[in-house]
Design an enzyme around this catalytic site. Structure first.
Site: not given
Ligand code: SAH
Length: 247
Positions: A96
């Protein structure tokens, strides 16, 4: 042509045996780690740009100052770590933007008014936001559905030693009953609406911050005593989609 005097002062031309001896005796110093991105000053400059956006909670900014974002990125992307960019982390997912992490953390701190005891993050990804939240809350649970990213986050976070952060592998649309009830649930993935489990696993008075709807809007909700939910649409958002199942 070099005079004997100049030769005396600059004897170590490449290819000369003498030069090889000198290089072996005086090895190059190790390059700075993190491509020079581990400087507190670079991170502080990013935080000042985020502060200038307005509406950020000082403790959220303090946490972003503490967490070295370049450690969560592929070395080839480390030079961009302190720009306000979402960047690829593999498996079609992104880290993010710092401004988004700061906004989500600020919303939950403003709405709770005290240090959250327990926070659930949906979507660990590379672990960056989880580390930021762990600087702000008593305990953080973070759940990821893609095993390779769950393991990547574990590796990225090892050096930071955050004993109050628990990484879970699973489908976050079911929340994470293991740590419930939570003071706050923060989602890093966008769904059409908030899954019932997220609201159920919040304590009364707890807050949910998540990108919801189509087009996406960052949304802040509060679970009122008695179970009713108050909702506020904050701003346009662009998050990766919330998906079901574990990969
Ligand atoms: N928190 C991260 C952002 C990662 S992007 C950061 O620090 O930048 C969002 C993440 O959500 C992805 O890795 C994706 O695989 C995950 N995601 C999507 N649907 C999900 C679900 N149902 N359960 C857990 N993770 C999920």
């Amino acid at each position: 042509m070099a005079t004997p005097e100049r030769r005396a002062r600059f004897p170590a031309r490449l290819g000369e045996p003498q030069a090889a001896v000198r290089r072996a005796a005086a090895p190059l110093p190790a390059p700075p780690s993190g491509a020079g991105m581990d400087s507190q000053a670079v991170r502080a400059a990013m935080v000042e740009r985020l502060r200038a956006l307005g509406g950020m909670h000082p403790q959220a900014l303090e946490a972003l100052l503490r967490v070295p974002r370049h450690l969560f990125l592929d070395p080839g992307l480390a030079a961009q770590a302190y720009l306000d960019n979402a960047l690829p982390i593999g498996h079609g997912q992104t880290i993010s933007k710092p401004s988004v992490v700061a906004r989500c953390a600020s919303l939950l701190l403003d709405m709770l008014g005290t240090k959250p005891a327990k926070v659930l993050e949906i979507g660990t990804g590379c672990g960056y936001q989880a580390a930021v939240l762990a600087c702000l809350a008593g305990e953080v649970y973070s759940i990821e559905r893609i095993r390779a990213l769950h393991e990547l986050a574990r590796r990225n976070l090892r050096a930071l030693r955050l004993p109050n952060l628990r990484l879970l592998l699973g489908d976050g649309t079911d929340g994470a009953a293991v740590g419930a009830p939570y003071d706050a649930v923060v989602s890093a993935a966008a769904g059409a609406c908030a899954p019932e489990a997220w609201l159920q696993q919040l304590r009364p008075g707890g807050v949910l911050v998540a990108p919801l709807g189509q087009p996406q809007r960052l949304t802040a909700m509060r679970k009122l005593p008695g179970g009713r939910v108050e909702s506020r649409s904050v701003e346009d958002a662009r998050f990766v989609p919330l998906k079901s199942g574990v990969l």
